[in-house]
Write an enzyme that holds these catalytic residues in place. Structure first.
Site, mmCIF file in Angstrom:
data_model
loop_
_atom_site.group_PDB
_atom_site.id
_atom_site.type_symbol
_atom_site.label_atom_id
_atom_site.label_comp_id
_atom_site.label_asym_id
_atom_site.label_seq_id
_atom_site.Cartn_x
_atom_site.Cartn_y
_atom_site.Cartn_z
ATOM 1 N N CYS A 94 102.933 13.144 111.049
ATOM 2 C CA CYS A 94 104.323 12.696 110.842
ATOM 3 C C CYS A 94 104.485 11.195 111.063
ATOM 4 O O CYS A 94 105.414 10.591 110.528
ATOM 5 C CB CYS A 94 105.259 13.421 111.793
ATOM 6 N N HIS A 346 112.253 15.300 105.821
ATOM 7 C CA HIS A 346 111.125 14.713 106.561
ATOM 8 C C HIS A 346 109.830 14.938 105.778
ATOM 9 O O HIS A 346 109.055 15.836 106.108
ATOM 10 C CB HIS A 346 111.077 15.344 107.957
ATOM 11 N N CYS A 377 107.977 12.381 117.071
ATOM 12 C CA CYS A 377 106.920 13.253 117.587
ATOM 13 C C CYS A 377 105.896 13.481 116.482
ATOM 14 O O CYS A 377 106.196 13.307 115.302
ATOM 15 C CB CYS A 377 107.493 14.569 118.101
HETATM 16 C C1 LIG Z 1 112.237 26.197 108.995
HETATM 17 C C2 LIG Z 1 111.511 26.406 107.672
HETATM 18 C C3 LIG Z 1 110.368 27.426 107.858
HETATM 19 C C4 LIG Z 1 112.530 26.952 106.685
HETATM 20 O O1 LIG Z 1 111.923 27.022 105.444
HETATM 21 P P1 LIG Z 1 112.625 27.780 104.238
HETATM 22 O O2 LIG Z 1 112.849 29.212 104.612
HETATM 23 O O3 LIG Z 1 111.875 27.473 103.010
HETATM 24 O O4 LIG Z 1 114.031 27.029 104.218
HETATM 25 P P2 LIG Z 1 115.259 27.198 103.275
HETATM 26 O O5 LIG Z 1 115.753 25.859 102.908
HETATM 27 O O6 LIG Z 1 114.942 28.174 102.172
HETATM 28 O O7 LIG Z 1 116.325 27.836 104.234
HETATM 29 C C5 LIG Z 1 116.261 29.194 104.681
HETATM 30 C C6 LIG Z 1 117.649 29.779 104.580
HETATM 31 O O8 LIG Z 1 118.493 29.048 105.467
HETATM 32 C C7 LIG Z 1 119.583 28.504 104.743
HETATM 33 N N1 LIG Z 1 119.894 27.201 105.335
HETATM 34 C C8 LIG Z 1 119.023 26.194 105.565
HETATM 35 N N2 LIG Z 1 119.643 25.174 106.144
HETATM 36 C C9 LIG Z 1 120.936 25.533 106.305
HETATM 37 C C10 LIG Z 1 122.062 24.893 106.845
HETATM 38 N N3 LIG Z 1 122.012 23.667 107.367
HETATM 39 N N4 LIG Z 1 123.227 25.573 106.843
HETATM 40 C C11 LIG Z 1 123.301 26.822 106.344
HETATM 41 N N5 LIG Z 1 122.258 27.469 105.800
HETATM 42 C C12 LIG Z 1 121.082 26.830 105.789
HETATM 43 C C13 LIG Z 1 119.107 28.414 103.320
HETATM 44 O O9 LIG Z 1 120.180 28.448 102.413
HETATM 45 C C14 LIG Z 1 118.260 29.640 103.198
HETATM 46 O O10 LIG Z 1 119.118 30.760 103.011
HETATM 47 P P3 LIG Z 1 118.668 32.014 102.111
HETATM 48 O O11 LIG Z 1 117.470 32.605 102.799
HETATM 49 O O12 LIG Z 1 119.875 32.891 102.126
HETATM 50 O O13 LIG Z 1 118.329 31.434 100.781
HETATM 51 C C15 LIG Z 1 110.921 25.076 107.136
HETATM 52 O O14 LIG Z 1 111.960 24.227 106.762
HETATM 53 C C16 LIG Z 1 110.031 24.397 108.144
HETATM 54 O O15 LIG Z 1 108.894 24.807 108.360
HETATM 55 N N6 LIG Z 1 110.531 23.308 108.762
HETATM 56 C C17 LIG Z 1 109.749 22.564 109.725
HETATM 57 C C18 LIG Z 1 108.898 21.540 109.007
HETATM 58 C C19 LIG Z 1 107.934 20.898 109.942
HETATM 59 O O16 LIG Z 1 107.270 21.563 110.745
HETATM 60 N N7 LIG Z 1 107.803 19.589 109.865
HETATM 61 C C20 LIG Z 1 106.945 18.859 110.733
HETATM 62 C C21 LIG Z 1 107.660 18.543 111.967
HETATM 63 S S1 LIG Z 1 106.586 17.985 113.221
#
Ligand SMILES: CC(C)(COP(=O)(O)OP(=O)(O)OC[C@H]1O[C@@H](n2cnc3c(N)ncnc32)[C@H](O)[C@@H]1OP(=O)(O)O)[C@@H](O)C(=O)NCCC(=O)NCCS
Length: 403
Positions: A94, A346, A377
């Site tokens: 990151c 990100h 981080c």
């Molecule tokens: C958390 C994570 C697994 C979610 O992935 P995803 O399931 O593909 O995410 P989506 O955008 O499809 O969102 C999942 C659901 O939440 C909903 N949603 C996401 N953000 C939302 C918000 N702010 N408000 C309301 N709903 C939200 C989406 O609409 C989706 O709904 P659905 O299942 O009904 O379609 C993924 O974003 C992730 O791994 N994030 C961390 C990334 C990371 O590790 N980065 C490095 C950091 S060190």
């Protein structure tokens, strides 16, 4: 041979709008995103002869395919920089772009070159997290780290276990505020100035233009409370209070201060100090705490000297752990005034320069602020912090303001 360390300045920074993985950049190459950023830096700074750029460092976490082949060199060539300009690739997950900046800044400081480009890219749609990795079995077999350390969302759940006073409600409230601050910043035209639009082509709908970030969304505490916790049953980390999976690139121009003045380049920020540290990989989100302490110590500053913070919001819980440690309120106006990665996205190795670009814009608006910091981080348990000085700072403005 006696040698002086030279002052390094951040001249300018740009980024592509950040897309959702598999979204608007599904048919766009990662290296094309970087090239667009480098070309935009040259276009915006016509007083810079391209042959005065003497190094190009571009970070990517997954360095294969269109993010491989020493992208710092290939993107420089494809962007039209002279063939005499060298380049290289960087990986610190990151903090890739942050490390690209501090690496070339160190080269400038010691006089190896005068002007350099540093940035990063991650096309998480084309290169999902963990693509092609082959962790040494000893890492887990010899219990060097817990297996959860390799899944960033799980490390955030682990962190929740360590800081039970940071509730799910608090992380959701922080996430909602991030979305609201970003929406306000867009409405007030704060973010657009550093975005470089990208021509995108979809095989079905044809050509289009990516002009704004794809990830920000209208949400509410009620909606956030209903989201699944994909990293642990009945956990606390959701798609709403974590940064998403994104595609995007950034690039910045750094220079020796005297050279910047000679060429008539703007001075947006002056590098003060930086620090990287390792922490327990299982709770990598705490990394920015000791890295900030280290960068402050090197600079001879205290946290009270910092007037603006750009903290990467990998997960709300780790930003809140940072704020709690330093006694800063969740809604302190000095922190991520235009929102953060939870709203904007990100794309891993690109994000460090986004933090810097936003801090530079805020410095220009706040001559009463002398110092600001960017921190993030880093996977496998690290933190990185860079402290910057505001060249627009004046003592008289500070007397009328906070910092
Ligand atoms: C958390 C994570 C697994 C979610 O992935 P995803 O399931 O593909 O995410 P989506 O955008 O499809 O969102 C999942 C659901 O939440 C909903 N949603 C996401 N953000 C939302 C918000 N702010 N408000 C309301 N709903 C939200 C989406 O609409 C989706 O709904 P659905 O299942 O009904 O379609 C993924 O974003 C992730 O791994 N994030 C961390 C990334 C990371 O590790 N980065 C490095 C950091 S060190």
């Amino acid at each position: 041979m006696p040698r002086e360390v030279r002052d390094v300045v951040f001249v300018d920074g740009v980024r592509t709008p950040f897309g959702k993985a598999g979204g608007m950049y599904a048919h766009t190459r990662a290296d094309d995103l970087v090239i667009r950023c480098i070309r935009e830096l040259l276009r915006r700074n016509p007083q810079l002869p391209p042959d005065r750029v003497e190094e190009v460092a571009i970070a990517a976490t997954t360095q294969i395919g269109d993010q491989g082949l020493t992208i710092g060199r290939t993107a420089a060539l494809l962007a039209g920089l002279p063939k005499t300009v060298p380049g290289f690739s960087i990986d610190r997950m990151c903090a890739g772009a942050m490390t690209a900046v501090t690496t070339v800044a160190s080269g400038i400081a010691m006089g190896a070159y005068d002007v350099a480009i540093a940035g990063g890219v991650e096309h998480m749609g084309r290169h999902p997290m963990g693509e092609g990795v082959d962790p040494n079995p000893r890492i887990v077999a010899e219990k060097l780290v817990d297996p959860s350390a390799l899944v960033m969302g799980s490390t955030a759940e682990n962190l929740h276990d360590r800081v039970p006073h940071i509730t799910k409600q608090r992380t959701d409230a922080f996430a909602l505020a991030s979305q609201q601050k970003t929406a306000k910043a867009y409405a007030n035209g704060k973010l657009q100035g550093d975005l470089v639009s990208v021509a995108i082509r979809d095989p079905e709908t044809g050509w289009g233009l990516a002009g704004v970030d794809e990830a920000p969304r209208d949400t509410s505490l009620e909606k956030l409370a209903t989201l699944k916790t994909p990293f642990r049953p009945h956990g606390k980390v959701t798609a709403g209070n974590a940064a998403g999976l994104n595609d995007g690139a950034t690039a910045s121009l750094l220079a020796d201060e005297a050279t910047a003045r000679e060429l008539g380049l703007p001075v947006a920020m002056r590098l003060v100090s930086y620090g990287y540290v390792g922490v327990e990989p299982e709770v990598m989100g705490v990394g920015p705490i000791p890295s900030t302490e280290k960068a402050l110590r090197i600079a001879g500053l205290s946290i009270d000297d910092i007037g603006l913070f750009e903290l990467n919001e990998a997960f709300a819980v780790q930003v809140l752990a940072f704020l709690d440690h330093f006694g800063i309120a969740d809604d302190d106006p000095r922190v991520n005034p235009w929102g953060g990665a939870i709203a904007i996205g990100h794309p891993l190795a690109s994000s460090g320069v986004r933090l810097m670009t936003q801090l530079a814009r805020q410095f220009a608006e706040h001559p009463e602020v002398r110092y600001g910091l960017t921190a993030m981080c880093i996977g496998i348990g690290m933190g990185g912090t860079v402290i910057w000085e505001n060249p627009h700072w004046t003592a008289s403005a500070q007397e009328g303001g906070d910092k």
